[in-house]
Write an enzyme that holds these catalytic residues in place. Structure first.
Site, PDB file in Angstrom:
ATOM      1  N   PRO A  11     112.555  64.604  34.719  1.00 18.77           N
ATOM      2  CA  PRO A  11     113.463  63.459  34.866  1.00 18.77           C
ATOM      3  C   PRO A  11     114.820  63.882  35.422  1.00 18.77           C
ATOM      4  O   PRO A  11     115.574  63.045  35.900  1.00 18.77           O
ATOM      5  CB  PRO A  11     113.586  62.886  33.457  1.00 18.77           C
ATOM      6  CG  PRO A  11     113.002  63.902  32.539  1.00 18.77           C
ATOM      7  CD  PRO A  11     112.132  64.816  33.334  1.00 18.77           C
ATOM      8  N   ASP A  68     104.170  49.739  55.362  1.00 19.29           N
ATOM      9  CA  ASP A  68     104.497  49.993  53.950  1.00 19.29           C
ATOM     10  C   ASP A  68     105.974  49.734  53.701  1.00 19.29           C
ATOM     11  O   ASP A  68     106.807  50.095  54.534  1.00 19.29           O
ATOM     12  CB  ASP A  68     104.285  51.478  53.593  1.00 19.29           C
ATOM     13  CG  ASP A  68     102.823  51.866  53.468  1.00 19.29           C
ATOM     14  OD1 ASP A  68     101.980  50.965  53.444  1.00 19.29           O
ATOM     15  OD2 ASP A  68     102.561  53.070  53.400  1.00 19.29           O
ATOM     16  N   ARG A  90      97.472  59.643  50.441  1.00 23.92           N
ATOM     17  CA  ARG A  90      97.186  58.506  51.326  1.00 23.92           C
ATOM     18  C   ARG A  90      97.834  58.662  52.691  1.00 23.92           C
ATOM     19  O   ARG A  90      97.495  57.948  53.620  1.00 23.92           O
ATOM     20  CB  ARG A  90      97.560  57.178  50.656  1.00 23.92           C
ATOM     21  CG  ARG A  90      99.020  56.971  50.427  1.00 23.92           C
ATOM     22  CD  ARG A  90      99.273  55.714  49.612  1.00 23.92           C
ATOM     23  NE  ARG A  90      99.122  54.478  50.381  1.00 23.92           N
ATOM     24  CZ  ARG A  90     100.004  54.014  51.268  1.00 23.92           C
ATOM     25  NH1 ARG A  90     101.117  54.696  51.522  1.00 23.92           N
ATOM     26  NH2 ARG A  90      99.789  52.889  51.902  1.00 23.92           N
TER      27      ARG A  90
END
Ligand code: ADE
Length: 272
Positions: free
Chosen positions: A91, A175, A160
């Site tokens: 994080p 996209d 992808r």
């Protein structure tokens, strides 16, 4: 592309055998190897964590198993081949973006080190930072129990983009966040058959066959959605990206150029 993942929960990575990533593996486009970090421990309890120096809550992952694991993975690479990029989910890392996904998709080898507990002893990151391109990456401003889910997210976003993985090379052109004409805008709504569902029709323009009008409608919808969901993207956008029609719709939505030319809200939010 080769991807290695070192984790104490190999089964957490099982989704990498399913769907798009699973098919890319089956086709030989992606070589994914998941390793159990505990294989590189030597005590009875296969210990991977210990208390933090300086005190405080939680546990820290010990450096020795990570060092042995990463040495073994790196050494398993073919002689003369490029070294891997080490991707460390945390994080406290740099944000994972489409831009970083594109950059990583151009590498031949990625090694992911999802951690549990409070993270990995810092010396591991420093040690491999001297030898490899190391990226500490966060998938968002929230704290998960470990880096495995972020690895699933990042591997899917990268896979992808690999040549031949998506059926249609055009599929990522529009996209959200992809570079190009619709850069800085979110994708608008999409519809398919039937033309009427529960008394709800589809916008007439999509049935008009008029490609210019359809493109314009899609862009208007993209602008509406971006204003509503991600106004920060409009504020950040290069104003040169907005044409006359874009400016008209932005004005209707209460947005206009400020003194520096960039767009900001100039009228109260328009409820739709
Ligand atoms: N590990 C825990 N939370 C994370 C996050 N938001 N991104 C990447 N790795 C994490």
């Amino acid at each position: 592309m080769r991807i290695d993942v070192v984790t104490i929960f190999p089964e957490y990575l099982e989704p990498l055998s399913v769907s798009l990533v699973g098919k890319a593996r089956a086709r030989g486009q992606l070589d994914v190897r998941v390793h159990d970090l505990r294989e590189w421990t030597h005590d009875k309890h296969n210990t991977v964590d210990d208390t933090p120096y300086g005190g405080g809550p939680g546990m820290v992952m010990k450096p020795e198993p990570w060092g042995e694991a990463l040495d073994a993975v790196i050494e398993s690479g073919a002689q003369g081949e490029e070294l891997p990029v080490l991707v460390v989910p945390t994080p406290s890392g740099r944000p994972f973006t489409q831009e970083l996904a594109v950059e990583l998709s151009e590498k031949s080898w990625l090694v992911f080190t999802p951690a549990r507990y409070e993270g990995i002893d810092r010396r591991v990151i420093e040690e491999y930072g001297d030898r490899l391109d190391v990226r500490e990456v966060s998938i968002g401003d929230y704290v998960l129990a470990g880096g495995e889910a972020p690895v699933l997210v990042m591997v899917e976003a990268v896979a992808r983009l690999l040549p031949g993985v998506l059926g249609n090379a055009e599929s990522h052109r529009d996209d959200s966040f992809a570079p190009g004409a619709m850069a800085d805008l979110l994708e608008g709504p999409v519809y398919t058959k039937p033309p009427e569902w529960r008394d709800r029709g589809i916008p007439d323009v999509l049935l008009s066959g008029h490609h210019g009008k359809i493109a314009r409608w899609r862009r208007d919808e993209a602008i509406r959605r971006t204003v509503r969901n991600r106004p920060d993207l409009i504020e950040r956008a290069d104003p040169a990206a907005f044409d006359k029609k874009d400016r008209e719709i932005l004005s209707i939505l209460g947005w206009g150029p400020g003194p520096d030319g960039r767009f900001g809200r100039v009228a109260p939010d328009v409820e739709e």
